[in-house]
Design a protein around this motif. Structure first.
Motif, short mmCIF file in Angstrom:
data_model
loop_
_atom_site.label_atom_id
_atom_site.label_comp_id
_atom_site.label_asym_id
_atom_site.label_seq_id
_atom_site.Cartn_x
_atom_site.Cartn_y
_atom_site.Cartn_z
N GLU A 96 0.87 -1.18 0.00
CA GLU A 96 0.00 0.00 0.00
C GLU A 96 0.90 1.23 0.00
OE1 GLU A 96 -3.56 2.00 2.59
OE2 GLU A 96 -3.08 -0.10 2.89
N LYS A 97 0.79 1.99 -1.09
CA LYS A 97 1.71 3.12 -1.29
C LYS A 97 1.50 4.23 -0.29
CE LYS A 97 2.28 2.35 -6.28
NZ LYS A 97 2.17 2.96 -7.63
N SER A 98 0.31 4.45 0.14
CA SER A 98 0.06 5.58 1.06
C SER A 98 0.78 5.37 2.38
CB SER A 98 -1.45 5.74 1.30
OG SER A 98 -1.98 4.55 1.86
N SER A 99 0.70 4.17 2.94
CA SER A 99 1.38 3.91 4.22
C SER A 99 2.89 3.94 4.04
CB SER A 99 0.94 2.58 4.80
OG SER A 99 1.27 1.53 3.89
N GLN A 148 4.54 5.82 1.83
CA GLN A 148 4.94 7.23 1.70
C GLN A 148 4.94 7.95 3.05
OE1 GLN A 148 2.25 8.77 -1.25
NE2 GLN A 148 3.34 7.84 -3.00
N ILE A 149 3.91 7.66 3.86
CA ILE A 149 3.83 8.31 5.19
C ILE A 149 5.03 7.90 6.04
CG2 ILE A 149 2.52 8.41 7.34
CD1 ILE A 149 -0.02 8.09 5.62
#
Length: 832
Positions: A92-95, A97-98
């Motif tokens: 999952e790219k969002s996690s 990146q965060i």
């Protein structure tokens, strides 16, 4: 007489002095150099020790901060949740990146070059920046142990083929505490580049120095590995190694427990001064060092200047000593010239003085023959010059003192000069004492004796007179019946005669260690200093006083002192002489005389009061007798009145008879005519008779009188003077009846030990405390107004006391105003 030949001053002493000074300067310079050298090395070693302590403190603080960062990150719930979410869904790219932004924040804001998220098996899950994503072989084997211990670890400096630069790793175990406190999700590895943080900290130095350096090392096997970049060799971090067996290497000394050295070499094989200390919590050692050459460079510049100054100093001393030698030679020859001129002038003056001197002057050769004599010698000894020159000294020596000549000459030879006394003889054989001052002299290599003599006849006569005077004074002083003492100006005792020793109880040796003030009572010393100053100043010729003195046994005497001054020949105060008369008995007699005078005056006053009182007491019954006797002659007098008047006359006659009996008894007691008549007496019967006798009085005065007997009738038969015993008890009961208006009167006796103790107790007006001591005195009455009111002559109690004393006992009284009085007396118990 020729003077001893003098030689010009030699240069040898000055040359020796110059060599000594030069040697002393050289030794001093070398000593100073060694002292400065050792002192400089010691100071520099202390400085390096302080710098190494500072560096160790900085490194320890830096490591502590890194571990604190790791603990903070491991306990950061939000960060751990983000990592947990990422590990659960890594695609999952969002996690991702965060989480990458969080890792970027760590590298941007702290001392980390990269941050790597590592799984439990050592696989890299996420990294920032992406170029540094490798886990080396140094770290990978440790991850399982770290997972089990769950502790933040800061690794040692290391390098391997995977990560090919020197670095440290901060490994933080990640635990999701919201799920379970024991399961490790993974590791956050924060990589530190020491060239950016640690090495600059080591390279910084508080002072300017070309060779000073601080570095860190650790031991691997039998080698020393240098962890930091070195100042004098490039690219040496974790690559330069030295053998641990090198004993001269300062770095090897650190592992042998040596903390400081001034005799060692560094990795360049250059001599250095070094401080070596272990860094707490690490296998590292801190080495702070500086080249000895740099330390000594300052000292060498100083020594060059000092050597230059010393050379100039030695040259100056040499020139000065040369000038001094030259000046001494000039002065020598100048003085020789002036001395020769003076000698010629002095020779003429000396010849004149010798001839006309007032003292006797001889010049004797070694055999004591007179070589020269002045005019005074010819005059005193009555010889002509031809007779005296060549005469032997023994010719003018008295026969009795000839044996002393050899001793006197030996004394002169031993000391080169001597002064002594002897007796000489004139031409007419008269003797006279002389004082001789003799000196041995050498004239042209021969020994002579020069003597100066003086006739001391008058002085000897004065000495004899003085000795006789001193002897007389000492005899008078020592044999005087008056206690006398001589003290110094500080009142310290110098001499004391026998009378003074007997008075104080000390012997003379003991007194010499004391002062006169010490013998005085402490309360009587205060006025002495002032009066002694007045005596010295001449304000008073002598100082008189009366003081208390303390004897050796502690007893006190009273002494009348007279102190005067002893002057010396220059009329200066030399000593004090004191005469102390023991007036203790005199003072006691004066006190007794004054007391007797006061007592006589009091007795006279009491007798006067007694006569007034007796005249009143006698006049009262006499007036009643005369008045009522005349009334009995009245023709119309009734029988009841006649009986009443007769009773009054009878009572007044008894009262008058009682007064006369008291006066007669006192007169008999004072004249010593009263005798004790011991006879067999029934004590209980006598007391019961008294009780019955006073029963009538009890009815008149309404005061109950109680009798208490202390023995049964069989044991109450005793030997005593019954008349006097009954009179004493009767007087005491009468006294109680007279002064008691209400209450009761008790009398009786008891047996205590071998005495019969009688008592008479009442509840009357009582006696004041201040009068209890005088209540038994003759003619004494407590209160004249009370006596007038109740009657009496004041003789009753004194008669009681006298009779009790005659019976072998004593009497006492206790009383208080308004509470009554108790009389108690005791007599020996003598069973019949």
């Amino acid at each position: 007489m020729n003077q001893q030949v003098q030689k010009p001053p030699t240069s040898l002493p000055l040359v020796i002095l110059f060599l000594i000074i030069m040697l002393s300067v050289c030794v001093g310079g070398i000593t100073y150099y060694n002292y400065q050298k050792n002192n400089l090395l010691s100071e520099k070693l202390q400085e390096l020790s302080a710098i190494s302590d500072l560096k160790i403190k900085q490194i320890t603080q830096w490591r502590f901060e890194r571990l604190a960062d790791g603990k903070f990150l491991g306990e950061n719930i939000m960060l751990v949740e983000k990592i947990s979410d990422f590990l659960k869904a890594p695609r999952e790219k969002s996690s991702a990146q965060i989480l990458k932004k969080s890792l970027k924040s760590l590298t941007d804001n702290f001392d980390y070059v990269s941050a790597v998220l590592v799984g439990l098996k050592g696989d890299v899950r996420l990294a920032y920046p992406g170029s540094d994503t490798l886990i080396g072989e140094n770290l990978r084997p440790l991850l399982p142990l770290m997972a089990s211990e769950r502790k933040v670890v800061l690794s040692d400096l290391h390098i391997n083929y995977t990560v090919n630069y020197v670095h440290l790793d901060l490994i933080v175990p990640l635990i999701d505490h919201t799920v379970n406190d024991t399961i490790v999700l993974g590791f956050l590895v924060l990589r530190v580049d020491p060239s950016k943080v640690l090495y600059p900290m080591l390279k910084s130095w508080p002072t300017n120095s070309k060779s000073a350096e601080s570095l860190i090392i650790r031991k691997e096997g039998e080698e020393i590995i240098y962890l930091s970049e070195l100042k004098h060799v490039n690219n040496t971090g974790l690559s330069l190694r030295k053998p641990l067996s090198d004993e001269n290497l300062a770095d090897a000394m650190a592992f042998r427990g040596i903390k400081g050295t001034i005799e060692a070499v560094d990795y360049r094989n250059v001599q250095v001064v070094a401080s070596m200390k272990k860094i707490p919590g690490t296998p590292w050692y801190m080495i702070a060092k500086i080249d000895r050459q740099e330390i000594f460079s300052v000292l060498e510049r100083q020594m060059q200047l000092i050597v230059t100054v010393l050379i100039l100093f030695i040259a100056t001393i040499g020139l000065f000593l040369g000038f001094l030698l030259w000046n001494q030679r000039v002065l020598f020859y100048r003085e020789r010239y002036e001395a020769e001129l003076s000698r010629l002038a002095l020779f003429k003056h000396f010849d004149y003085i010798l001839k006309f001197a007032n003292d006797i002057i001889f010049l004797l050769d070694a055999d004591l023959n007179i070589v020269e004599a002045n005019d005074r010698a010819l005059e005193v000894y009555m010889f002509g010059r031809e007779e005296m020159i060549g005469m032997n000294l023994k010719r003018i020596q008295s026969p009795g003192s000839l044996t002393e000549i050899s001793k006197q000459i030996a004394l002169v030879d031993e000391n080169e000069a001597a002064t002594f006394e002897t007796v000489h003889m004139r031409k007419n054989n008269t003797l006279f004492p002389v004082e001789i001052s003799s000196r041995r002299v050498n004239i042209e290599g021969s020994k002579y004796y020069q003597t100066i003599s003086r006739d001391i006849t008058e002085r000897k006569q004065a000495e004899v007179t003085l000795r006789e005077s001193e002897l007389r004074f000492r005899k008078i002083f020592e044999e005087s019946p008056f206690p006398m003492v001589i003290t110094g100006k500080d009142m310290g005792i110098i001499m004391a005669n026998e009378s003074f020793c007997a008075m104080t109880g000390y012997n003379e040796d003991e007194l010499k260690s004391l002062t006169l003030s010490y013998l005085m009572h402490p309360d009587d010393v205060n006025d002495d200093p002032v009066n002694l100053l007045r005596l010295i100043a001449g304000d008073i010729p002598v100082y008189h006083n009366e003081k208390r003195y303390l004897r050796k046994d502690g007893s006190t005497i009273i002494g009348a002192s007279t102190i005067s001054i002893i002057h010396n020949v220059r009329d200066e105060v030399q000593n004090f002489i004191g005469m102390v008369e023991d007036i203790t008995q005199k003072k006691k007699a004066e006190t007794e005389l004054i007391a007797a005078k006061l007592k006589a005056e009091e007795s006279d006053r009491l007798k006067t009061a007694f006569l007034h009182n007796v005249s009143h007491e006698i006049r009262t019954p006499m007036n009643a007798i005369i008045g009522f006797s005349s009334l009995l002659n009245e023709p119309d007098l009734q029988e009841p009145d006649r009986q009443q008047f007769t009773e009054i006359i009878f009572q007044s006659s008894n009262q008058l008879l009682s007064i006369i009996n008291d006066i007669v008894d006192v007169a008999n007691i004072e004249s010593g005519q009263v005798k004790v008549n011991l006879q067999k007496t029934d004590l209980n019967s006598s007391l019961r008779s008294l009780d019955e006798q006073f029963s009538y009085s009890e009815k008149q005065h309404k005061i109950p009188i109680n009798l208490e007997t202390g023995l049964p009738d069989k044991k109450a038969v005793i030997l005593t003077d019954n008349t006097k015993l009954v009179q004493v008890i009767s007087n005491l009961i009468n006294n109680s009846i007279k002064f008691t208006r209400e209450g009761r009167i008790d009398f009786g006796y008891s047996l205590k030990d071998d005495y019969l103790e009688f008592f008479v107790t009442d509840t009357g007006i009582g006696i004041p405390k201040e009068s209890l001591g005088k209540i038994f005195d003759r003619f004494y009455q407590v209160d004249r107004t009370v006596s007038r009111q109740f009657g009496g002559t004041g003789l009753g109690l004194s008669i009681c006391k006298a009779y009790v004393n005659l019976l072998g006992g004593n009497i006492s009284v206790t009383s208080a105003p308004g509470e009554g009085t108790s009389f108690v007396f005791a007599i020996p118990y003598l069973p019949a």
